[in-house]
Design a protein around this motif. Structure first.
Motif, PDB file in Angstrom:
ATOM      1  N   ILE A 152      21.354  23.979  57.336  1.00 49.50           N
ATOM      2  CA  ILE A 152      20.126  24.624  56.894  1.00 49.50           C
ATOM      3  C   ILE A 152      18.953  23.676  57.031  1.00 49.50           C
ATOM      4  O   ILE A 152      19.004  22.540  56.576  1.00 49.50           O
ATOM      5  N   SER A 153      17.866  24.145  57.665  1.00 52.31           N
ATOM      6  CA  SER A 153      16.660  23.334  57.775  1.00 52.31           C
ATOM      7  C   SER A 153      15.922  23.344  56.446  1.00 52.31           C
ATOM      8  O   SER A 153      16.182  24.163  55.561  1.00 52.31           O
ATOM      9  N   ALA A 154      14.953  22.436  56.294  1.00 54.17           N
ATOM     10  CA  ALA A 154      14.169  22.369  55.058  1.00 54.17           C
ATOM     11  C   ALA A 154      13.431  23.674  54.810  1.00 54.17           C
ATOM     12  O   ALA A 154      13.325  24.150  53.677  1.00 54.17           O
ATOM     13  N   LEU A 155      12.933  24.297  55.880  1.00 54.26           N
ATOM     14  CA  LEU A 155      12.208  25.558  55.739  1.00 54.26           C
ATOM     15  C   LEU A 155      13.129  26.672  55.262  1.00 54.26           C
ATOM     16  O   LEU A 155      12.798  27.440  54.362  1.00 54.26           O
ATOM     17  N   ALA A 156      14.309  26.731  55.859  1.00 57.82           N
ATOM     18  CA  ALA A 156      15.241  27.803  55.503  1.00 57.82           C
ATOM     19  C   ALA A 156      15.764  27.652  54.093  1.00 57.82           C
ATOM     20  O   ALA A 156      16.179  28.632  53.468  1.00 57.82           O
ATOM     21  N   SER A 157      15.769  26.441  53.548  1.00 64.53           N
ATOM     22  CA  SER A 157      16.311  26.217  52.213  1.00 64.53           C
ATOM     23  C   SER A 157      15.334  26.589  51.109  1.00 64.53           C
ATOM     24  O   SER A 157      15.677  26.572  49.936  1.00 64.53           O
ATOM     25  N   GLN A 158      14.088  26.947  51.482  1.00 66.29           N
ATOM     26  CA  GLN A 158      13.117  27.348  50.474  1.00 66.29           C
ATOM     27  C   GLN A 158      13.477  28.730  49.935  1.00 66.29           C
ATOM     28  O   GLN A 158      14.069  29.555  50.627  1.00 66.29           O
ATOM     29  N   PRO A 159      13.110  29.052  48.690  1.00 63.34           N
ATOM     30  CA  PRO A 159      13.409  30.371  48.124  1.00 63.34           C
ATOM     31  C   PRO A 159      12.838  31.489  48.986  1.00 63.34           C
ATOM     32  O   PRO A 159      11.708  31.403  49.463  1.00 63.34           O
ATOM     33  N   ALA A 160      13.608  32.500  49.192  1.00 58.50           N
ATOM     34  CA  ALA A 160      13.153  33.626  50.012  1.00 58.50           C
ATOM     35  C   ALA A 160      12.119  34.444  49.262  1.00 58.50           C
ATOM     36  O   ALA A 160      12.146  34.552  48.037  1.00 58.50           O
ATOM     37  N   THR A 161      11.174  35.028  49.994  1.00 59.86           N
ATOM     38  CA  THR A 161      10.182  35.883  49.363  1.00 59.86           C
ATOM     39  C   THR A 161      10.799  37.237  49.069  1.00 59.86           C
ATOM     40  O   THR A 161      11.855  37.593  49.594  1.00 59.86           O
ATOM     41  N   SER A 162      10.146  38.005  48.250  1.00 59.79           N
ATOM     42  CA  SER A 162      10.689  39.311  47.849  1.00 59.79           C
ATOM     43  C   SER A 162      10.802  40.248  49.039  1.00 59.79           C
ATOM     44  O   SER A 162      11.589  41.191  49.028  1.00 59.79           O
ATOM     45  N   ASN A 163       9.968  39.986  50.099  1.00 60.86           N
ATOM     46  CA  ASN A 163       9.990  40.875  51.257  1.00 60.86           C
ATOM     47  C   ASN A 163      10.946  40.385  52.344  1.00 60.86           C
ATOM     48  O   ASN A 163      11.164  41.078  53.334  1.00 60.86           O
ATOM     49  N   ALA A 164      11.491  39.187  52.152  1.00 64.71           N
ATOM     50  CA  ALA A 164      12.350  38.627  53.191  1.00 64.71           C
ATOM     51  C   ALA A 164      13.736  39.263  53.148  1.00 64.71           C
ATOM     52  O   ALA A 164      14.327  39.396  52.082  1.00 64.71           O
ATOM     53  N   ALA A 165      14.190  39.675  54.307  1.00 64.78           N
ATOM     54  CA  ALA A 165      15.532  40.267  54.387  1.00 64.78           C
ATOM     55  C   ALA A 165      16.571  39.160  54.492  1.00 64.78           C
ATOM     56  O   ALA A 165      16.372  38.176  55.208  1.00 64.78           O
ATOM     57  N   ILE A 166      17.671  39.310  53.774  1.00 65.51           N
ATOM     58  CA  ILE A 166      18.756  38.327  53.817  1.00 65.51           C
ATOM     59  C   ILE A 166      19.618  38.612  55.037  1.00 65.51           C
ATOM     60  O   ILE A 166      20.049  39.744  55.264  1.00 65.51           O
ATOM     61  N   ALA A 167      19.851  37.575  55.831  1.00 64.02           N
ATOM     62  CA  ALA A 167      20.686  37.718  57.025  1.00 64.02           C
ATOM     63  C   ALA A 167      22.140  37.458  56.659  1.00 64.02           C
ATOM     64  O   ALA A 167      22.439  36.557  55.874  1.00 64.02           O
ATOM     65  N   TYR A 168      23.037  38.240  57.245  1.00 69.44           N
ATOM     66  CA  TYR A 168      24.467  38.091  56.975  1.00 69.44           C
ATOM     67  C   TYR A 168      25.225  37.845  58.280  1.00 69.44           C
ATOM     68  O   TYR A 168      24.880  38.374  59.332  1.00 69.44           O
ATOM     69  N   ASN A 169      26.262  37.039  58.185  1.00 69.17           N
ATOM     70  CA  ASN A 169      27.209  36.846  59.273  1.00 69.17           C
ATOM     71  C   ASN A 169      28.586  37.283  58.794  1.00 69.17           C
ATOM     72  O   ASN A 169      28.864  37.314  57.592  1.00 69.17           O
ATOM     73  N   THR A 170      29.453  37.619  59.741  1.00 66.39           N
ATOM     74  CA  THR A 170      30.835  37.977  59.420  1.00 66.39           C
ATOM     75  C   THR A 170      31.765  37.221  60.352  1.00 66.39           C
ATOM     76  O   THR A 170      31.572  37.231  61.581  1.00 66.39           O
ATOM     77  N   ILE A 171      32.749  36.547  59.780  1.00 64.17           N
ATOM     78  CA  ILE A 171      33.786  35.904  60.575  1.00 64.17           C
ATOM     79  C   ILE A 171      35.085  36.644  60.319  1.00 64.17           C
ATOM     80  O   ILE A 171      35.418  36.949  59.160  1.00 64.17           O
ATOM     81  N   GLU A 172      35.785  36.994  61.378  1.00 61.91           N
ATOM     82  CA  GLU A 172      37.024  37.759  61.235  1.00 61.91           C
ATOM     83  C   GLU A 172      38.104  37.179  62.137  1.00 61.91           C
ATOM     84  O   GLU A 172      37.842  36.815  63.279  1.00 61.91           O
ATOM     85  N   THR A 173      39.297  37.082  61.586  1.00 63.55           N
ATOM     86  CA  THR A 173      40.440  36.589  62.350  1.00 63.55           C
ATOM     87  C   THR A 173      41.321  37.769  62.757  1.00 63.55           C
ATOM     88  O   THR A 173      41.514  38.706  61.974  1.00 63.55           O
TER      89      THR A 173
END
Length: 377
Positions: A152-173
């Protein structure tokens, strides 16, 4: 076969000339007695190892040794019998054994697929080592040892704003695959075969860290008292602050099982809640949650490359084999499903060798037909 014969095999192991079958048998043998790795033994240490085995063979009541396959017989003696009989079997296979080997199935491996937030799917087994993707300040890297790491970069580690969408990843075996991922907070997750984990690419500061699991996984969660870690499944939620635990939520199992190795976890299932301690397992059957003591080594053996079971019925053992080798199981005799088995067998050998070791019980027989295993009396 005497002590000199066994020493000869150890010498071959040390010299790097032991066969796959001999290595697999040696590993199982050493695991039972908590001996040091063979390649680091000098002559004196090796003889001390034999003395330890001899002590066990004298059935010292103060020594706790696991039984192998046959109940009611001296544990260490049976272990040595399985070791020697298995070695003779591999060196002098019968016609049936040769036929089984010709129809063999290779073991699973480090295989998984990563689905990014934009829908892009990456085959981790064939992807080159190094950076795989960048997502809003998050760098996803595949290491040479097969691990997946989120940085995680310093920018990405900042608290997300209320309008920011949370990104999700999925790992599957897939069936026949396992994988390990280091999440953005540093928590480590090992996925067993036929499992998946969905997680955010950034955990918001001072908020719950939620992931969704299908199948089975072992977790080592980074401690953060301000951000509880939640593992959600289709039937329960496991809540922790920082701990080591295993969750088995396979749909073909009769219950959802959560096993604690370190720390403490709270299991929530509907209106039922249960706090378990290290060495305990919560069992969710229907809507009922109960706790019971377990051998945690059996539970997490899959993470360490082993099939390990204590008085576990044949049907349960075969489900594990089915997932790891990506084969279907058919029973010619339904009555044998409840036969109890105890033992340790390495994951990293072809299925014929695993099945032949199980056949040493004289209670079960196997036939390989393509990717189907027929089990009979």
């Amino acid at each position: 076969m005497n002590e000199e014969d066994i020493k000869h095999i150890l010498d071959k192991y040390k010299a790097g000339s032991a066969s796959d079958e001999e290595i697999a048998l040696l590993e199982s043998w050493y695991l039972q007695f908590n001996l040091p790795e063979p390649e680091v033994l000098n002559e004196q240490e090796r003889m001390e190892a034999f003395n330890r085995v001899g002590t066990h063979l004298n059935i010292n009541p103060k020594v706790k040794v696991r039984k192998i396959f046959w109940p009611g017989v001296a544990a260490a003696a049976i272990l040595l019998i399985v070791f020697l009989a298995g070695l003779m079997l591999f060196n002098n296979p019968s016609g049936a054994d040769k036929q089984m080997a010709q129809r063999d199935v290779a073991p699973g491996g480090n295989n998984a697929f990563l689905t990014l937030n934009d829908g892009k799917k990456i085959d981790l087994s064939s992807a080159e080592n190094g950076e795989l993707a960048k997502q809003s300040g998050i760098k996803v890297t595949k290491l040479a040892n097969g691990q997946l790491v989120y940085e995680i970069s310093a920018l990405a580690s900042q608290p997300a704003t209320s309008n920011a969408a949370i990104a999700y990843n999925t790992i599957e075996t897939p069936r026949g695959g396992t994988y390990m991922v280091i999440l953005p907070d540093g928590s480590k997750v090992w996925l067993n075969a036929a499992s998946s984990l969905r997680y955010p690419t950034v955990f918001e500061k001072n908020k719950q860290r939620k992931v969704q699991l299908n199948g089975e996984a072992y977790f080592e969660v980074t401690h953060n008292k301000l951000s509880p870690f939640l593992v959600e499944t289709n039937r329960q939620t496991v809540e922790v602050l920082g701990t080591h635990f295993n969750v088995n939520t396979y749909t073909d199992e009769q219950a959802v099982r959560t096993t604690l190795l370190e720390g403490s976890v709270k299991v929530n299932a509907g209106s039922s809640h249960l706090l378990i301690k290290p060495g305990e397992q919560s069992v969710l059957t229907g809507n009922k949650l109960t706790a019971m003591p377990v051998d945690v080594e059996d539970i997490v053996a899959w993470k360490n490359g082993l099939f390990q079971f204590s008085d576990e019925n044949l049907e349960s053992v075969m489900r594990k084999i089915s997932r790891w080798y990506d084969v279907d199981i058919e029973y010619a005799d339904e009555h044998i499903k409840q036969i109890p088995l105890t033992g340790i067998i390495t994951h990293f050998t072809n299925i014929s060798k695993v099945l032949r070791m199980l056949e040493l019980t004289k209670q079960v027989h196997f036939k390989i037909e393509g990717r189907k295993i027929i089990v009979s009396k």
